[in-house]
Design a protein around this motif. Sequence first.
Motif, PDB file in Angstrom:
ATOM      1  N   VAL A  81       6.207  44.196   2.860  1.00 19.20           N
ATOM      2  CA  VAL A  81       6.068  43.328   1.687  1.00 19.20           C
ATOM      3  C   VAL A  81       5.350  42.034   2.050  1.00 19.20           C
ATOM      4  O   VAL A  81       5.591  41.446   3.112  1.00 19.20           O
ATOM      5  CB  VAL A  81       7.459  43.001   1.091  1.00 19.20           C
ATOM      6  CG1 VAL A  81       7.371  41.893   0.057  1.00 19.20           C
ATOM      7  CG2 VAL A  81       8.084  44.252   0.475  1.00 19.20           C
ATOM      8  N   ILE A  82       4.484  41.597   1.135  1.00 21.57           N
ATOM      9  CA  ILE A  82       3.870  40.276   1.199  1.00 21.57           C
ATOM     10  C   ILE A  82       4.387  39.473   0.011  1.00 21.57           C
ATOM     11  O   ILE A  82       4.362  39.946  -1.129  1.00 21.57           O
ATOM     12  CB  ILE A  82       2.337  40.344   1.128  1.00 21.57           C
ATOM     13  CG1 ILE A  82       1.766  41.100   2.329  1.00 21.57           C
ATOM     14  CG2 ILE A  82       1.727  38.946   1.065  1.00 21.57           C
ATOM     15  CD1 ILE A  82       0.246  41.282   2.276  1.00 21.57           C
ATOM     16  N   GLY A  83       4.856  38.262   0.268  1.00 21.50           N
ATOM     17  CA  GLY A  83       5.161  37.341  -0.816  1.00 21.50           C
ATOM     18  C   GLY A  83       3.850  36.726  -1.275  1.00 21.50           C
ATOM     19  O   GLY A  83       3.197  35.989  -0.540  1.00 21.50           O
ATOM     20  N   ALA A  84       3.417  37.050  -2.480  1.00 20.90           N
ATOM     21  CA  ALA A  84       2.097  36.634  -2.960  1.00 20.90           C
ATOM     22  C   ALA A  84       1.986  35.112  -3.053  1.00 20.90           C
ATOM     23  O   ALA A  84       2.976  34.421  -3.315  1.00 20.90           O
ATOM     24  CB  ALA A  84       1.838  37.248  -4.332  1.00 20.90           C
ATOM     25  N   PRO A  85       0.775  34.581  -2.845  1.00 17.31           N
ATOM     26  CA  PRO A  85       0.564  33.135  -2.984  1.00 17.31           C
ATOM     27  C   PRO A  85       0.684  32.726  -4.449  1.00 17.31           C
ATOM     28  O   PRO A  85       0.054  33.318  -5.319  1.00 17.31           O
ATOM     29  CB  PRO A  85      -0.857  32.933  -2.456  1.00 17.31           C
ATOM     30  CG  PRO A  85      -1.527  34.258  -2.661  1.00 17.31           C
ATOM     31  CD  PRO A  85      -0.461  35.289  -2.485  1.00 17.31           C
ATOM     32  N   LEU A  86       1.484  31.703  -4.720  1.00 13.29           N
ATOM     33  CA  LEU A  86       1.770  31.288  -6.083  1.00 13.29           C
ATOM     34  C   LEU A  86       1.303  29.851  -6.277  1.00 13.29           C
ATOM     35  O   LEU A  86       1.800  28.941  -5.607  1.00 13.29           O
ATOM     36  CB  LEU A  86       3.275  31.392  -6.356  1.00 13.29           C
ATOM     37  CG  LEU A  86       3.887  32.777  -6.082  1.00 13.29           C
ATOM     38  CD1 LEU A  86       5.404  32.675  -5.989  1.00 13.29           C
ATOM     39  CD2 LEU A  86       3.471  33.757  -7.173  1.00 13.29           C
ATOM     40  N   PHE A  87       0.342  29.655  -7.153  1.00 15.82           N
ATOM     41  CA  PHE A  87      -0.225  28.326  -7.352  1.00 15.82           C
ATOM     42  C   PHE A  87       0.872  27.349  -7.762  1.00 15.82           C
ATOM     43  O   PHE A  87       1.675  27.643  -8.658  1.00 15.82           O
ATOM     44  CB  PHE A  87      -1.338  28.366  -8.401  1.00 15.82           C
ATOM     45  CG  PHE A  87      -2.188  27.136  -8.428  1.00 15.82           C
ATOM     46  CD1 PHE A  87      -2.803  26.688  -7.276  1.00 15.82           C
ATOM     47  CD2 PHE A  87      -2.381  26.429  -9.596  1.00 15.82           C
ATOM     48  CE1 PHE A  87      -3.597  25.543  -7.279  1.00 15.82           C
ATOM     49  CE2 PHE A  87      -3.175  25.283  -9.618  1.00 15.82           C
ATOM     50  CZ  PHE A  87      -3.777  24.846  -8.456  1.00 15.82           C
ATOM     51  N   ILE A  88       0.930  26.206  -7.101  1.00 15.47           N
ATOM     52  CA  ILE A  88       1.924  25.151  -7.250  1.00 15.47           C
ATOM     53  C   ILE A  88       3.277  25.556  -6.681  1.00 15.47           C
ATOM     54  O   ILE A  88       3.929  24.789  -5.974  1.00 15.47           O
ATOM     55  CB  ILE A  88       2.086  24.705  -8.727  1.00 15.47           C
ATOM     56  CG1 ILE A  88       0.765  24.158  -9.281  1.00 15.47           C
ATOM     57  CG2 ILE A  88       3.177  23.640  -8.832  1.00 15.47           C
ATOM     58  CD1 ILE A  88       0.825  23.753 -10.751  1.00 15.47           C
ATOM     59  N   VAL A  89       3.721  26.784  -6.920  1.00 19.78           N
ATOM     60  CA  VAL A  89       5.075  27.234  -6.574  1.00 19.78           C
ATOM     61  C   VAL A  89       5.277  27.448  -5.073  1.00 19.78           C
ATOM     62  O   VAL A  89       6.344  27.149  -4.531  1.00 19.78           O
ATOM     63  CB  VAL A  89       5.422  28.522  -7.347  1.00 19.78           C
ATOM     64  CG1 VAL A  89       6.734  29.126  -6.860  1.00 19.78           C
ATOM     65  CG2 VAL A  89       5.482  28.245  -8.843  1.00 19.78           C
ATOM     66  N   SER A  90       4.290  27.978  -4.367  1.00 17.49           N
ATOM     67  CA  SER A  90       4.442  28.306  -2.939  1.00 17.49           C
ATOM     68  C   SER A  90       4.179  27.090  -2.070  1.00 17.49           C
ATOM     69  O   SER A  90       3.093  26.509  -2.107  1.00 17.49           O
ATOM     70  CB  SER A  90       3.475  29.414  -2.525  1.00 17.49           C
ATOM     71  OG  SER A  90       3.723  30.599  -3.234  1.00 17.49           O
ATOM     72  N   GLY A  91       5.189  26.715  -1.287  1.00 18.38           N
ATOM     73  CA  GLY A  91       5.041  25.632  -0.327  1.00 18.38           C
ATOM     74  C   GLY A  91       5.658  26.023   0.992  1.00 18.38           C
ATOM     75  O   GLY A  91       6.115  27.168   1.162  1.00 18.38           O
ATOM     76  N   PRO A  92       5.706  25.114   1.951  1.00 20.14           N
ATOM     77  CA  PRO A  92       6.252  25.453   3.266  1.00 20.14           C
ATOM     78  C   PRO A  92       7.664  26.014   3.225  1.00 20.14           C
ATOM     79  O   PRO A  92       7.986  26.951   3.967  1.00 20.14           O
ATOM     80  CB  PRO A  92       6.208  24.109   4.010  1.00 20.14           C
ATOM     81  CG  PRO A  92       5.102  23.355   3.353  1.00 20.14           C
ATOM     82  CD  PRO A  92       5.159  23.744   1.911  1.00 20.14           C
ATOM     83  N   GLU A  93       8.533  25.482   2.370  1.00 18.82           N
ATOM     84  CA  GLU A  93       9.912  25.963   2.318  1.00 18.82           C
ATOM     85  C   GLU A  93       9.971  27.437   1.966  1.00 18.82           C
ATOM     86  O   GLU A  93      10.699  28.216   2.593  1.00 18.82           O
ATOM     87  CB  GLU A  93      10.727  25.146   1.301  1.00 18.82           C
ATOM     88  CG  GLU A  93      10.953  23.697   1.694  1.00 18.82           C
ATOM     89  CD  GLU A  93       9.741  22.816   1.412  1.00 18.82           C
ATOM     90  OE1 GLU A  93       8.789  23.292   0.756  1.00 18.82           O
ATOM     91  OE2 GLU A  93       9.741  21.651   1.864  1.00 18.82           O
ATOM     92  N   LEU A  94       9.214  27.830   0.938  1.00 14.27           N
ATOM     93  CA  LEU A  94       9.212  29.233   0.518  1.00 14.27           C
ATOM     94  C   LEU A  94       8.586  30.120   1.590  1.00 14.27           C
ATOM     95  O   LEU A  94       9.130  31.174   1.941  1.00 14.27           O
ATOM     96  CB  LEU A  94       8.454  29.380  -0.801  1.00 14.27           C
ATOM     97  CG  LEU A  94       8.373  30.797  -1.383  1.00 14.27           C
ATOM     98  CD1 LEU A  94       9.754  31.366  -1.635  1.00 14.27           C
ATOM     99  CD2 LEU A  94       7.549  30.801  -2.680  1.00 14.27           C
ATOM    100  N   VAL A  95       7.438  29.708   2.111  1.00 10.83           N
ATOM    101  CA  VAL A  95       6.736  30.521   3.100  1.00 10.83           C
ATOM    102  C   VAL A  95       7.575  30.711   4.366  1.00 10.83           C
ATOM    103  O   VAL A  95       7.691  31.832   4.888  1.00 10.83           O
ATOM    104  CB  VAL A  95       5.377  29.881   3.449  1.00 10.83           C
ATOM    105  CG1 VAL A  95       4.719  30.594   4.635  1.00 10.83           C
ATOM    106  CG2 VAL A  95       4.453  29.906   2.235  1.00 10.83           C
TER     107      VAL A  95
END
Length: 321
Positions: free
Chosen positions: A15-29
């Motif tokens: 699985v890849i967690g897709a890049p989410l504009f505004i939503v994806s930051g260091p904490e999520l990644v």
Amino acid sequence: MPLPAALEGKLRLPVIGAPLFIVSGPELVIAQCKAGIIGSFPALNARPQSMLDEWLTRISGELAAYSKANPDLPVAPYAVNQIAHASNDRLMDDMKTCVKHKVPIIITSLRPPAQIVQAVHSYGGLVFHDVINVRHAKKAIDQGVDGVITVCAGAGGHAGTTSPFALVKEVREIFDGTIILAGSMSRGNDALAAQAMGADLAYFGTRFIATEEANAPAGYKQMIVESKSVDIVYSSLFTGVHGSYLRGSIEAAGMDPDNLPVADKDAMNFGSGGSSKAKAWKDIWGAGQGIGSMHDIPSVNDLVMRLEAEYRQAARALAVD
């Protein structure tokens, strides 16, 4: 197709967690990678541009430390999404920063990424390019990408309209590299289904918006939990390219989701938006059709453990001689 060597033994789930504009930051990644799936974010989320260097330093440092402290756990690599479009005047500076940090995976969008492929391959990185049709896939393959992300009907963001059963098979006929399937996936058995269709990895986006670590407003997360597939509106108004959005956010912006005008594709601009005063993704919230099975807002780790259990259970149930 076997996974690239760089991914072997590093994934709990395909699985890849897709890049989410505004939503994806260091904490999520970081949470995604620690849980054993590839985490990603758009380079444009790091603002100002100088912040990208800080984010990459933090992500790579925390993942290296976690891997050293937990040698028996799979710790996945991370990815950075680059928008290869004329309106993205940061692209070259962002790529210089990514090359400096030797980002393991670059996910490219829109235009064929010839220069990016050359830069990433210079240090042994991978390039995955997202497409919505075979024509776009052929262009990316000709540029030497390592993987093709087939963004099919039902996906969030700038989704296509082709069935995954059709697009994955057609891309596989012309490409022996990695195929990643995107579109309406929210449970572990969806990742298994993607593999059964011939994809190597599954692309989960919307499901990770409704997590504790996601940089999304509480109202956005709650709207995902409360909505169904019928609440997804497919429109070109907000960026100039068709995308999937939450009906509730369109209504909150004072518009009729059933009577939206069509935008000119030439209006697409990632700096200012498309033909609407309400901006994607700040005011108009993106989501895919898989929202109907999302009923909570867990931590990333709890979610990935659940996805793994669903994946294993489905594999056992489908075991045949």
